[in-house]
Design a protein around this motif. Structure first.
Motif, mmCIF file in Angstrom:
data_model
loop_
_atom_site.group_PDB
_atom_site.id
_atom_site.type_symbol
_atom_site.label_atom_id
_atom_site.label_comp_id
_atom_site.label_asym_id
_atom_site.label_seq_id
_atom_site.Cartn_x
_atom_site.Cartn_y
_atom_site.Cartn_z
ATOM 1 N N GLU A 89 8.073 4.524 -0.734
ATOM 2 C CA GLU A 89 8.622 5.499 -1.674
ATOM 3 C C GLU A 89 9.535 6.481 -0.950
ATOM 4 O O GLU A 89 10.584 6.877 -1.473
ATOM 5 C CB GLU A 89 7.475 6.232 -2.375
ATOM 6 C CG GLU A 89 7.882 6.844 -3.695
ATOM 7 C CD GLU A 89 7.832 8.339 -3.625
ATOM 8 O OE1 GLU A 89 7.051 8.862 -2.821
ATOM 9 O OE2 GLU A 89 8.600 8.986 -4.367
ATOM 10 N N ARG A 90 9.133 6.865 0.245
ATOM 11 C CA ARG A 90 10.013 7.714 1.051
ATOM 12 C C ARG A 90 11.315 7.010 1.364
ATOM 13 O O ARG A 90 12.403 7.588 1.280
ATOM 14 C CB ARG A 90 9.316 8.055 2.381
ATOM 15 C CG ARG A 90 8.283 9.122 2.259
ATOM 16 C CD ARG A 90 8.821 10.400 2.875
ATOM 17 N NE ARG A 90 7.819 11.444 2.866
ATOM 18 C CZ ARG A 90 7.848 12.485 3.668
ATOM 19 N NH1 ARG A 90 8.819 12.610 4.540
ATOM 20 N NH2 ARG A 90 6.923 13.402 3.593
ATOM 21 N N LYS A 91 11.195 5.739 1.726
ATOM 22 C CA LYS A 91 12.377 4.955 2.055
ATOM 23 C C LYS A 91 13.311 4.887 0.851
ATOM 24 O O LYS A 91 14.541 4.955 1.002
ATOM 25 C CB LYS A 91 11.969 3.543 2.487
ATOM 26 C CG LYS A 91 12.969 2.879 3.412
ATOM 27 C CD LYS A 91 12.586 1.439 3.709
ATOM 28 C CE LYS A 91 12.721 0.557 2.485
ATOM 29 N NZ LYS A 91 12.655 -0.895 2.787
ATOM 30 N N ALA A 92 12.734 4.792 -0.334
ATOM 31 C CA ALA A 92 13.565 4.729 -1.542
ATOM 32 C C ALA A 92 14.364 6.019 -1.708
ATOM 33 O O ALA A 92 15.507 6.007 -2.169
ATOM 34 C CB ALA A 92 12.689 4.473 -2.758
ATOM 35 N N ASP A 150 -2.810 0.885 -12.254
ATOM 36 C CA ASP A 150 -2.806 -0.532 -12.589
ATOM 37 C C ASP A 150 -2.442 -0.798 -14.050
ATOM 38 O O ASP A 150 -1.916 -1.860 -14.380
ATOM 39 C CB ASP A 150 -4.176 -1.141 -12.281
ATOM 40 C CG ASP A 150 -4.218 -1.722 -10.889
ATOM 41 O OD1 ASP A 150 -3.590 -1.122 -10.009
ATOM 42 O OD2 ASP A 150 -4.850 -2.772 -10.689
ATOM 43 N N VAL A 151 -2.724 0.146 -14.917
ATOM 44 C CA VAL A 151 -2.402 -0.067 -16.329
ATOM 45 C C VAL A 151 -0.904 -0.292 -16.485
ATOM 46 O O VAL A 151 -0.464 -1.140 -17.256
ATOM 47 C CB VAL A 151 -2.844 1.147 -17.160
ATOM 48 C CG1 VAL A 151 -2.671 0.862 -18.640
ATOM 49 C CG2 VAL A 151 -4.271 1.511 -16.857
ATOM 50 N N HIS A 168 5.982 4.669 -8.681
ATOM 51 C CA HIS A 168 7.064 4.058 -7.929
ATOM 52 C C HIS A 168 6.540 3.499 -6.610
ATOM 53 O O HIS A 168 6.885 2.390 -6.201
ATOM 54 C CB HIS A 168 8.170 5.079 -7.686
ATOM 55 C CG HIS A 168 9.466 4.474 -7.255
ATOM 56 N ND1 HIS A 168 10.498 5.215 -6.733
ATOM 57 C CD2 HIS A 168 9.892 3.202 -7.267
ATOM 58 C CE1 HIS A 168 11.493 4.409 -6.437
ATOM 59 N NE2 HIS A 168 11.160 3.186 -6.757
ATOM 60 N N ALA A 169 5.699 4.264 -5.953
ATOM 61 C CA ALA A 169 5.144 3.823 -4.675
ATOM 62 C C ALA A 169 4.365 2.528 -4.844
ATOM 63 O O ALA A 169 4.526 1.584 -4.070
ATOM 64 C CB ALA A 169 4.258 4.919 -4.085
ATOM 65 N N ARG A 170 3.549 2.477 -5.877
ATOM 66 C CA ARG A 170 2.759 1.260 -6.097
ATOM 67 C C ARG A 170 3.645 0.072 -6.417
ATOM 68 O O ARG A 170 3.407 -1.052 -5.990
ATOM 69 C CB ARG A 170 1.774 1.477 -7.244
ATOM 70 C CG ARG A 170 0.714 2.489 -6.944
ATOM 71 C CD ARG A 170 -0.452 1.851 -6.220
ATOM 72 N NE ARG A 170 -1.484 2.846 -5.972
ATOM 73 C CZ ARG A 170 -2.759 2.554 -5.822
ATOM 74 N NH1 ARG A 170 -3.156 1.309 -5.903
ATOM 75 N NH2 ARG A 170 -3.630 3.506 -5.593
ATOM 76 N N TYR A 171 4.652 0.338 -7.224
ATOM 77 C CA TYR A 171 5.570 -0.736 -7.583
ATOM 78 C C TYR A 171 6.272 -1.283 -6.348
ATOM 79 O O TYR A 171 6.403 -2.498 -6.164
ATOM 80 C CB TYR A 171 6.593 -0.229 -8.599
ATOM 81 C CG TYR A 171 7.785 -1.130 -8.771
ATOM 82 C CD1 TYR A 171 7.660 -2.380 -9.360
ATOM 83 C CD2 TYR A 171 9.039 -0.742 -8.324
ATOM 84 C CE1 TYR A 171 8.747 -3.217 -9.501
ATOM 85 C CE2 TYR A 171 10.137 -1.565 -8.468
ATOM 86 C CZ TYR A 171 9.988 -2.801 -9.052
ATOM 87 O OH TYR A 171 11.067 -3.621 -9.191
#
Lengths: 188, 188
Positions: free
Chosen positions: A113-116, B46-47, B108-111
């Motif tokens: 996420e940081r990289k994004a 997860d949802v 976003h991080a999880r994605y």
DNA sequence: GACGCTTTGGCAGAAACTGTCAATCATGAC
DNA sequence: GTCATGATTGACAGTTTCTGCCAAAGCGTC
């Protein structure tokens, strides 16, 4: 104090892993209260991410400092040198941090996420350099993404190979492979 | 039951945002206990992620099903069609999900972490197709990364433009820009 | 109706955080 | 020396996510 917490955390995390280490263990090792920990770090992940992450802040300014006439690929490769230098300055510590980050899903997610965010900033700066509108033109975003991918993959291979190959060489190799794509944003 | 929880969650999350919605609110809306929620979903993220994420499972098999003689870029573009088709089948729902995911740091991080796994699987399959060793050759990983970046950037622009441009067209545009790089893995 | 199987609920608890307030402690003014 | 001031820390309570455990309820079979 922050450094004391940081080193205590790193020592524990490297040995026990990320999920198996609690904040209570870290603050006990550092001899402070839990509340103090969360005054210095927003979350447990932040202790690790700040090392790999704080460098990103200077990415955009680093790219902005490159000569305007320089091809984007060359400018980006030079900009990423701050990472390479920081990592190779302390190889042992960097390797263990990178391995911990890549091997822990929660940490990996935060890192990505940081990289994004860096990617978005680089894309904005690339758009400014080339006088392109990042809202309609995909090239600034693509160029930034490919450059950071080259770095990320070089980093992963560096960690996988225990630092046997030099990170700078791996990054050069990756940049050479995507060189054509990085010129898509250059004028003419 | 799972669908009931899912739709209740989506409705609340879309209105209140991710951080402002608690599990208690979701289970109250669905009329079940909190324990039941965590039987169906590993986490709150997860949802949302399951919608965007479950498609990734078939990425590798999709790529493996393409003709071996096909250039990697073409095969990857076809493989990514499952995403494009799934998104364009329900544009309104997909748009709100994508915007929620891209706009919520935790999601976003999880994605991105999921995407990294797809990338690793694609790289493995690309290495198999081209008879390259992914441990020493950077090309499989770079090719997979660039292809997924093209998709991601097309997706971001699709969401930013409220779906005005077709996702398939944006993806074609992105693939055209990185076409040279995607041939790096093709023989000769 | 008795027996298994699956699903659900409730409870207790760990662990990551957050807000609030009191205690401590250094610094400098008088 | 003493007192005021501001910053750092600790303690406590509370919220939220998530897990383990066990009991209760439904459901099909015999």
């Amino acid at each position: 104090m922050r450094d004391e917490l940081s080193s205590a955390a790193l020592k524990l995390l490297a040995v026990q892993g990320f999920e198996n280490t609690t904040i209570d263990q870290i603050v006990a090792a550092a001899g402070v209260s839990q509340r103090t920990f969360f005054r210095y770090f927003k979350s447990k992940e932040d202790v690790i991410i700040e090392f790999i992450g704080d460098l990103g802040a200077c990415l955009r300014t680093g790219l902005a400092a490159r000569p305007a006439a320089e091809p984007a690929g060359v400018a980006l490769r030079h900009t990423l040198s701050v990472f390479v230098d920081a990592y190779t300055a302390f190889p042992a510590k960097s390797l263990s941090l990178v391995r911990l980050t890549l091997g822990t899903p929660a940490l990996h997610a935060r890192y990505l996420e940081r990289k994004a965010r860096w990617q978005a900033e680089l894309a904005a700066e690339l758009g400014r350099r080339a006088a392109l509108d990042p809202d309609t033109d995909l090239r600034p975003a693509l160029t930034a993404a490919v450059a950071l991918d080259a770095f990320d993959i070089a980093l992963a291979h560096w960690a996988a190979g225990d630092g046997k190959s030099a990170l700078a060489d791996l990054l050069d190799e990756a940049f050479a492979l995507v060189a054509h794509t990085l010129t898509m944003i250059d004028p003419e």
